[in-house]
Scaffold this active site. Sequence first.
Site, short mmCIF file in Angstrom:
data_model
loop_
_atom_site.label_atom_id
_atom_site.label_comp_id
_atom_site.label_asym_id
_atom_site.label_seq_id
_atom_site.Cartn_x
_atom_site.Cartn_y
_atom_site.Cartn_z
N ASP A 104 -46.39 -29.97 1.32
CA ASP A 104 -44.97 -30.36 1.37
C ASP A 104 -44.67 -31.19 2.61
OD1 ASP A 104 -44.64 -29.05 -1.00
OD2 ASP A 104 -43.57 -27.33 -0.18
N HIS A 155 -38.34 -26.01 -3.60
CA HIS A 155 -38.65 -25.77 -2.19
C HIS A 155 -37.94 -26.72 -1.24
CE1 HIS A 155 -42.07 -23.55 0.15
NE2 HIS A 155 -40.90 -23.36 0.69
N ASP A 190 -43.37 -19.93 -1.74
CA ASP A 190 -43.36 -20.70 -2.98
C ASP A 190 -44.23 -19.96 -3.99
OD1 ASP A 190 -44.07 -22.62 -5.01
OD2 ASP A 190 -43.54 -24.25 -3.63
N HIS A 230 -38.87 -32.08 -2.94
CA HIS A 230 -39.53 -30.78 -2.73
C HIS A 230 -40.95 -30.97 -2.21
CE1 HIS A 230 -41.74 -29.98 -6.85
NE2 HIS A 230 -41.87 -31.23 -6.47
N GLU A 258 -39.25 -21.90 -6.22
CA GLU A 258 -40.10 -22.52 -7.25
C GLU A 258 -40.47 -21.58 -8.38
OE1 GLU A 258 -40.61 -25.65 -7.53
OE2 GLU A 258 -40.33 -26.52 -5.52
N ASP A 293 -45.79 -20.93 -6.42
CA ASP A 293 -47.03 -21.59 -6.82
C ASP A 293 -48.15 -21.37 -5.81
OD1 ASP A 293 -47.02 -23.63 -4.81
OD2 ASP A 293 -45.94 -25.01 -6.10
N ASP A 339 -47.78 -21.62 0.15
CA ASP A 339 -47.61 -22.70 -0.81
C ASP A 339 -48.98 -23.23 -1.21
OD1 ASP A 339 -46.64 -25.06 -2.18
OD2 ASP A 339 -44.90 -25.08 -0.84
N HIS A 379 -49.15 -26.37 -1.82
CA HIS A 379 -48.99 -27.75 -1.36
C HIS A 379 -48.54 -27.77 0.10
CE1 HIS A 379 -48.05 -27.38 -5.69
NE2 HIS A 379 -48.78 -28.48 -5.80
#
Length: 307
Positions: A132, A101, A230, A145, A275, A232, A128, A130
Amino acid sequence: MTAAPPTLTLIGAPTDVGASVLGASMGPDALRIAGIARALRARGFEVIDRGNLPGPGNPQEQPASGFRHLAEVTAWNESVYAAVLADLRAGHLPLMMGGDHCLAIGSISAVAQHCRENGRRLKVLWFDAHADANTPESTPSGNLHGMPVACLLGHGPAGLTALGGTTALLPGQIGQVGLRSVDDSEKQFVKEHGIEVFDMRAIDELGMRAVMEAALRGVDADTHLHVSFDMDCLDPSVAPGVGTAVRGGPTYRETQLCMEMLADSGALRSADLVELNPALDIRNQTAELAVDLLESLFGKSTLIRRG
């Protein structure tokens, strides 16, 4: 008469230099094996596959001065920036296929530059697990990332915070969906900058439809909507092929609803899919899921629905 759909360009960025887990570098080719070009052509688009961008390898070094692989990450993002901006200027709709990412720094910086050149409103929706949003001062790992949102808002290494000559985004131009793994320092960053976030609690309490209606508020056909997705973001029970899986994410059907509502907005002009890690996948099922979701993002629906 209905305008012809834009030409879609596929831009592969095969690197995992921004991550600590190897394997995302194989993501672009996994998407190709899963039939990304064929699927999007079936939606009526002309699709041009630009192939994979060149860039430095992953030296697999420890952090230096607080960052892992800063020179390599910068080189990859400069390459992504140039490729995405060239396709936007040509009137195409670029899909950047990562890779990790960190590459969104380059793609979104290019989108922001294009919007400045053309006086367009920009909205970035970041899907996402996360935030980030680590900064050079707060990063626990040095992995870049984990820093792209902060970099896009002007907090990060100099070579990444102004690829277009200035800070790419203002906080009001980005919204985040699906968050459930956020460092304490990131929580403070998000709060101080007033970033609009729809975490998993919001999705659980309000439902995905209400969340997406709120995330898309103000977005119309005159907005340049960029989706940075992303893999994830999804629950790992349906998307195991990712490097930093976090339990408790959106289901397959919830994510399909996201994609369909994004398509319904009529504002999508560029996207990232990142990702995807085939080294951790099971018979390429996460790549096939990614293609399925991208079909919906670009207009596939069960029925013909009234606008």
